[in-house]
Motif scaffolding. Structure first.
Motif, short mmCIF file in Angstrom:
data_model
loop_
_atom_site.label_atom_id
_atom_site.label_comp_id
_atom_site.label_asym_id
_atom_site.label_seq_id
_atom_site.Cartn_x
_atom_site.Cartn_y
_atom_site.Cartn_z
N UNK A 8 0.82 -1.20 0.00
CA UNK A 8 0.00 0.00 0.00
C UNK A 8 0.86 1.25 0.00
N UNK A 9 0.53 2.19 -0.87
CA UNK A 9 1.17 3.50 -0.86
C UNK A 9 0.56 4.31 0.28
N UNK A 10 1.41 4.96 1.08
CA UNK A 10 0.95 5.79 2.18
C UNK A 10 1.67 7.12 2.18
N UNK A 11 0.97 8.16 2.64
CA UNK A 11 1.61 9.44 2.93
C UNK A 11 2.08 9.40 4.38
N UNK A 12 2.88 10.38 4.79
CA UNK A 12 3.35 10.41 6.17
C UNK A 12 2.21 10.46 7.18
N UNK A 13 1.08 11.06 6.79
CA UNK A 13 -0.06 11.13 7.70
C UNK A 13 -1.02 9.97 7.51
N UNK A 14 -0.58 8.91 6.83
CA UNK A 14 -1.34 7.67 6.74
C UNK A 14 -2.40 7.61 5.67
N UNK A 119 -3.23 -1.64 -2.58
CA UNK A 119 -4.21 -0.70 -2.03
C UNK A 119 -5.30 -1.46 -1.30
N UNK A 120 -6.53 -1.30 -1.76
CA UNK A 120 -7.65 -2.09 -1.25
C UNK A 120 -7.74 -2.05 0.28
N UNK A 121 -7.88 -0.85 0.82
CA UNK A 121 -7.83 -0.63 2.27
C UNK A 121 -8.76 -1.50 3.09
N UNK A 134 0.45 -12.18 5.25
CA UNK A 134 1.76 -12.72 5.57
C UNK A 134 2.85 -11.65 5.56
N UNK A 135 2.66 -10.63 4.75
CA UNK A 135 3.57 -9.49 4.70
C UNK A 135 2.76 -8.24 4.45
N UNK A 136 3.16 -7.18 5.12
CA UNK A 136 2.54 -5.87 4.94
C UNK A 136 3.64 -4.93 4.50
N UNK A 137 3.58 -4.49 3.24
CA UNK A 137 4.61 -3.61 2.68
C UNK A 137 4.01 -2.21 2.58
N UNK A 138 4.45 -1.34 3.46
CA UNK A 138 3.96 0.03 3.48
C UNK A 138 4.95 0.90 2.72
N UNK A 175 10.07 1.69 1.67
CA UNK A 175 9.14 0.57 1.87
C UNK A 175 9.50 -0.06 3.21
N UNK A 176 8.51 -0.12 4.08
CA UNK A 176 8.65 -0.78 5.38
C UNK A 176 7.95 -2.13 5.26
#
Length: 184
Positions: A8-14, A119-121, A134-138, A175-176
């Motif tokens: 998921x693509x995120x901004x600093x404010x989530x 995406x797909x929040x 299994x993995x969350x790539x932020x 990417x975290x």
């Protein structure tokens, strides 16, 4: 057995909604990373809204985006939905109408590579709550958007994750890569 990997693509404010703000941070290094993620997958699991947006755009992008778009278009897509009918799913997709936990677990059994969730929040949150991610790539971008839908709204399920890897880009995006802490 396949793994469900949510990217998921995120901004600093989530904020994750309408990530047009990622454009200034996308370069050849980003493209290489995205290419590696897509080619490590053999299926996509998408929420209905994300599926509809991608299905409207990607089939026309093969000339401009090359093998990435060819791969994106060729992969099977699975769309859990109570409103989308199978005959409406035209972009190599199967609509999943059963119980999400059962359907997602079956996908993990059926596939041997990653099953990407882009995406797909709401879908991502549901899969996290069911313990199926299994993995969350932020993919965190150095921008504050100020408003918009956030991946983790108030009331999101409390879960513990461990940082498994990071990938920093020269543009300041990073990417975290998190994995469930209870699956050491």
């Amino acid at each position: 057995m396949g793994r469900i990997v949510a990217l998921t693509y995120l901004s600093l404010d989530g904020v994750m909604e309408s990530p047009v703000w990622t454009g200034p941070y996308f370069n050849a290094d980003h493209a290489k990373y995205a290419h590696g993620r897509l080619f490590a997958a053999d299926a996509l699991l998408l929420g209905r809204t994300t599926y509809e947006g991608m299905a409207a755009a990607w089939p026309r992008m093969e000339e401009s985006e090359g093998e990435f778009a060819v791969r994106m278009n060729a992969l099977p897509k699975y769309v859990p939905s109570t409103t989308l009918r199978q005959e409406q799913a035209t972009w190599n997709a199967t609509v999943l109408t059963g119980d999400l936990a059962t359907e997602a677990a079956a996908l993990k059994e059926r596939h041997t590579k990653d099953i990407l969730v882009y995406g797909s929040g709401e879908l991502t949150l549901s899969l996290i709550e069911l313990g199926l991610v299994d993995e969350l790539k932020l993919w965190l971008h150095p921008v504050i958007v100020g408003k918009g839908k956030r991946l983790f709204p108030e009331g999101a399920p409390a879960t513990n994750w461990r940082l498994a890897a990071t990938h920093a880009f020269a543009t300041g995006a990073v990417v975290l890569d998190y994995r469930p802490a209870d699956r050491e």
